[in-house]
Write a protein that holds these residues in place. Structure first.
Motif, PDB file in Angstrom:
ATOM      1  N   ALA A   1       0.982  -1.038  -0.003  1.00  0.00           N
ATOM      2  CA  ALA A   1       0.326  -0.091   0.075  1.00  0.00           C
ATOM      3  C   ALA A   1       0.857   1.545   0.101  1.00  0.00           C
ATOM      4  N   GLY A   2       2.091   1.236   0.385  1.00  0.00           N
ATOM      5  CA  GLY A   2       3.048   2.353   0.567  1.00  0.00           C
ATOM      6  C   GLY A   2       3.444   2.747   1.762  1.00  0.00           C
ATOM      7  N   LYS A   3       3.161   1.980   2.996  1.00  0.00           N
ATOM      8  CA  LYS A   3       3.416   2.365   4.418  1.00  0.00           C
ATOM      9  C   LYS A   3       4.912   2.601   4.451  1.00  0.00           C
ATOM     10  N   SER A   4       5.639   1.723   4.127  1.00  0.00           N
ATOM     11  CA  SER A   4       7.181   1.839   4.300  1.00  0.00           C
ATOM     12  C   SER A   4       8.012   2.937   3.603  1.00  0.00           C
ATOM     13  N   THR A   5       7.169   3.122   2.209  1.00  0.00           N
ATOM     14  CA  THR A   5       7.626   4.206   1.501  1.00  0.00           C
ATOM     15  C   THR A   5       7.369   5.714   2.096  1.00  0.00           C
TER      16      THR A   5
END
Ligand SMILES: Nc1ncnc2c1ncn2[C@@H]1O[C@H](COP(=O)(O)OP(=O)(O)OP(=O)(O)O)[C@@H](O)[C@H]1O
Length: 501
Positions: free
Chosen positions: A48-52
């Protein structure tokens, strides 16, 4: 503005942040707020893009566009060190510690306190560290080497380090994924103390049951877009899942199929430094669970079986023949496959493509007949097949595994195992770091294997609902001993825990 929002003290805010990696748009416009004394959960599926997003806040990556403010000023850290200096610290899933160093040296690495003569002022450093450790009630010897600490202890030291450096915002990326229940509770206590000190916490986790215990608010992102910011308690678990995955997931586990067949593998009287007289059997068409607390030696048991640790005493019988695997590759060649719990260090070649990783377990089957080299066509066909079967979210099989999100790396690991076409497959923590939707996809793959392969499956997991929802039979381990066999009718958390503690 809702009533509960009136007293909020915003410290960090992101608005419409976009991040592109070449042709991959990881963030398509995400907003996030973080408030003093509040723990904000960031929820979203794998990829989903959390770490990014966290990497952008902490200075690992630069955003492509969008706005970021910290304490009302524009936020644009040059790197993690710079972010840390300005008040934002990140505690990664894989800890960033220098193992051979002492706890003390590690905590002050890069910001050593000096005496007037320019030497390191160990006395002062020790005093400061001890004060913080007392404050958060952690009993760790500062002179101990980092590599002698458990993951939980290393994490506590990272937290102490963030406090010493006066971090105002502390980001925790799946902090409980390698912790036992007891260690998790300790971490929650420490988080409570940090909130009382007005620290702002950003908390990523796939374990939804943790959120009400530790967070006050949550931000949900899906496929790189912002879905919303909510109060904890405002949405039910099912509503959260529906917002995360864009559909509802009613059944978390597939319907169990009773099918256990013949004994296909047996271990008798296995002993070594970790294990004390372990005997058990694996049956065909059966999912055998291994439950126990962290440190019960379940991983060591299977690493011993596949030849990674010396065996002192044992008999091993596989499909009616005596065997003794000398190495993991030897085991794989005999169709016994252990899927590691540590995908980054042991499981995958992170700098190589998805295709390379999937092919690695099945080189023999990919060779051109009578020749020694691999058929490019076969390799592509085989990797494509398992890439699609395991529903890896990536544009194509040529993407570098290390650039995939954690959950999708886990799927590559499973694709690699399935590609070897084993008779017995041992999954060690198959869903670590995997979101609810992808978990169900992995369970379906395990069930499909059970239905079609006439083989045996072992699942080692710290997640008791997973063990109960998935397995036909469970063996509970404690300190290198099997303490109990539990059949499906008697399977519940209390019984398992009674024999695990
Ligand atoms: N360095 C990179 N190069 C190319 N693509 C990347 C890079 N880093 C992340 N991505 C892509 O960005 C998307 C978001 O990944 P990210 O790791 O942020 O997800 P996540 O929400 O943290 O997932 P997980 O819960 O699985 O850890 C994924 O499609 C991933 O493949």
């Amino acid at each position: 503005m809702k009533k509960a929002d009136m007293n909020l003290n915003k410290i960090l805010s992101l608005n419409n942040v976009i991040k592109k990696f070449g042709d991959v748009v990881a963030l398509k416009g995400v907003s996030l707020n973080s408030y003093k004394g509040i723990c904000m959960a960031v929820l979203g599926e794998n990829g989903a893009g959390k770490s990014t997003l966290m990497n952008i806040i902490s200075g690992v990556y630069k955003k492509t566009s969008g706005e970021m403010f910290f304490e009302k000023k524009e936020w644009d850290p040059k790197n993690t060190k710079h972010a840390e200096k300005l008040g934002v610290a990140i505690i990664h899933q894989e800890l960033n510690t220098v193992n051979e160093m002492t706890v003390l040296d590690n905590v002050f690495l890069g910001s050593e306190i000096k005496t007037k003569l320019g030497t390191i002022n160990y006395k002062k450093e020790l005093k400061i560290l001890n004060e913080v450790l007392i404050e958060i009630e952690i009993n760790i010897d500062p002179m101990k080497e980092m590599n002698r600490l458990s993951v939980a202890e290393q994490q506590m030291i990272e937290i102490a380090k963030a406090i010493i450096r006066d971090a105002k915002v502390i980001i925790m990326d799946e902090p409980t994924s390698s912790l036992s229940n007891k260690e998790t509770l300790k971490l929650f206590e420490v988080i409570k103390k940090m909130k009382a000190q007005n620290k702002s916490i950003i908390y990523i986790s796939h374990r939804l049951q943790e959120i009400p215990v530790v967070c006050e608010r949550m931000t949900i992102i899906r496929d790189g877009t912002f879905i919303g910011e909510y109060l904890v308690g405002e949405l039910s678990e099912d509503e959260i899942i529906a917002k995360m995955v864009g559909r509802s997931i009613t059944e978390k586990f597939p319907q169990k199929i009773k099918k256990a067949g013949e004994k296909i593998f047996e271990v008798k009287h296995l002993r070594n430094d970790f294990l004390k007289n372990v005997s058990f059997e694996i049956k065909s068409n059966e999912i055998l669970g291994f439950a126990g607390l962290v440190g019960a030696k379940r991983t060591e048991l299977f690493k011993t079986i596949i030849g990674l640790y010396p065996k002192i005493n044992m008999e091993m019988n596989y499909l009616g023949k005596e065997v003794n695997f000398k190495s993991p590759n030897h085991a794989i060649r005999q169709n016994f496959y252990y899927v590691t719990e540590d995908r980054k260090l042991e499981g995958l070649h992170l700098n190589e493509s998805i295709k390379f990783n999937i092919s690695l377990s099945s080189i023999d089957k990919l060779k051109v007949k009578f020749l020694r080299f691999i058929s490019g066509m076969k390799e592509i066909k085989n990797s494509e097949f398992y890439f699609q079967k395991t529903l890896i979210k990536a544009p194509d099989i040529d993407r570098v595994a290390g650039n995939l999100s954690g959950g999708n790396q886990q799927k590559v690991l499973i694709a690699k195992a399935l590609s070897a076409n084993p008779k017995i497959i041992v999954f060690d923590e198959p869903t670590r770091g995997v979101d609810v939707g992808a978990r169900r996809e992995i369970y379906d793959l395990i069930y499909e294997f059970k239905k079609n392969n006439n083989g045996g499956i072992v699942v080692i997991s710290n997640d008791l609902p997973e063990i109960i929802g998935l397995c036909d039979r469970v063996l509970v381990m404690k300190n290198g001993i099997i303490t109990k066999e539990i059949l499906e009718a008697e399977m519940n958390q209390e019984t398992i825990l009674r024999y695990a503690i």
